[in-house]
Design a protein around this motif. Structure first.
Motif, mmCIF file in Angstrom:
data_model
loop_
_atom_site.group_PDB
_atom_site.id
_atom_site.type_symbol
_atom_site.label_atom_id
_atom_site.label_comp_id
_atom_site.label_asym_id
_atom_site.label_seq_id
_atom_site.Cartn_x
_atom_site.Cartn_y
_atom_site.Cartn_z
ATOM 1 N N THR A 1 -2.906 -1.490 -0.056
ATOM 2 C CA THR A 1 -1.489 -1.169 0.087
ATOM 3 C C THR A 1 -1.335 -0.222 1.263
ATOM 4 N N THR A 2 -0.098 0.016 1.658
ATOM 5 C CA THR A 2 0.136 0.899 2.802
ATOM 6 C C THR A 2 -0.282 2.334 2.503
ATOM 7 N N ASP A 3 -0.287 2.697 1.222
ATOM 8 C CA ASP A 3 -0.724 4.060 0.897
ATOM 9 C C ASP A 3 -2.190 4.100 0.459
ATOM 10 N N GLY A 4 -2.956 3.011 0.710
ATOM 11 C CA GLY A 4 -4.400 3.049 0.545
ATOM 12 C C GLY A 4 -4.962 2.533 -0.765
ATOM 13 N N HIS A 5 -4.160 2.043 -1.681
ATOM 14 C CA HIS A 5 -4.695 1.523 -2.934
ATOM 15 C C HIS A 5 -5.371 0.174 -2.686
ATOM 16 N N ARG A 6 -6.535 0.015 -3.265
ATOM 17 C CA ARG A 6 -7.291 -1.222 -3.105
ATOM 18 C C ARG A 6 -6.819 -2.239 -4.139
ATOM 19 N N MET A 7 -6.503 -3.461 -3.652
ATOM 20 C CA MET A 7 -6.047 -4.533 -4.526
ATOM 21 C C MET A 7 -7.051 -5.676 -4.408
#
Length: 147
Positions: free
Chosen positions: A113-119
């Motif tokens: 995500t744009t705030d760094g969460h890994r999906m």
């Protein structure tokens, strides 16, 4: 009588000559007006063509910029996914954490995500599908709601 005939003839001749002069002047003015209309028409066509070319150029440059941005995002996602898969293959004990309900032909794809969460996704589409920000937000809302 002769004088009156000569005077009448001279008047008729003068009037016919002046009429011819008027007609030639009118023809010349018509010709000039026609030339101006043709020139104006050509200028309008040229301006439309230039405008169209300018729109196409700006449109193609916008598409090119968009494509370049998409390519950069894909390269970033691919490099992050490659780094993740390399770290998984470098001796980690969690080599393949495939969930039990995932078919064998599915592969794991990762995005951020744009705030760094890994999906992470398992699919057979060949790449990460969807917007990771939207998917993260949906999962977060479902978790908060107790699903």
């Amino acid at each position: 009588m002769r004088k009156s005939i000569l005077v009448s003839l001279s008047i008729i001749i003068c009037l016919s000559l002046s009429a011819c002069g008027t007609n030639s002047k009118q023809a010349k003015q018509d010709s000039e007006a026609s030339s101006l209309k043709v020139a104006n028409s050509k200028l309008k066509k040229k301006a439309k063509k230039q405008s169209r070319e300018k729109k196409q150029a700006s449109s193609s440059s916008a598409v090119s910029a968009s494509n370049q941005q998409n390519n950069q995002q894909q390269q970033t996602q691919t490099s992050k996914a490659n780094t993740t898969s390399q770290s998984n293959n470098n001796g980690n004990s969690n080599q393949d954490q495939r969930p039990a309900d995932v078919p064998a032909n599915f592969k794991e794809y990762t995005s951020y995500t744009t705030d760094g969460h890994r999906m992470t996704q398992w699919n057979d589409a060949g790449s990460y599908c969807g917007d990771p920000d939207v998917q993260y937000d949906t999962i977060r809302k479902q978790t908060e709601a107790g699903f």
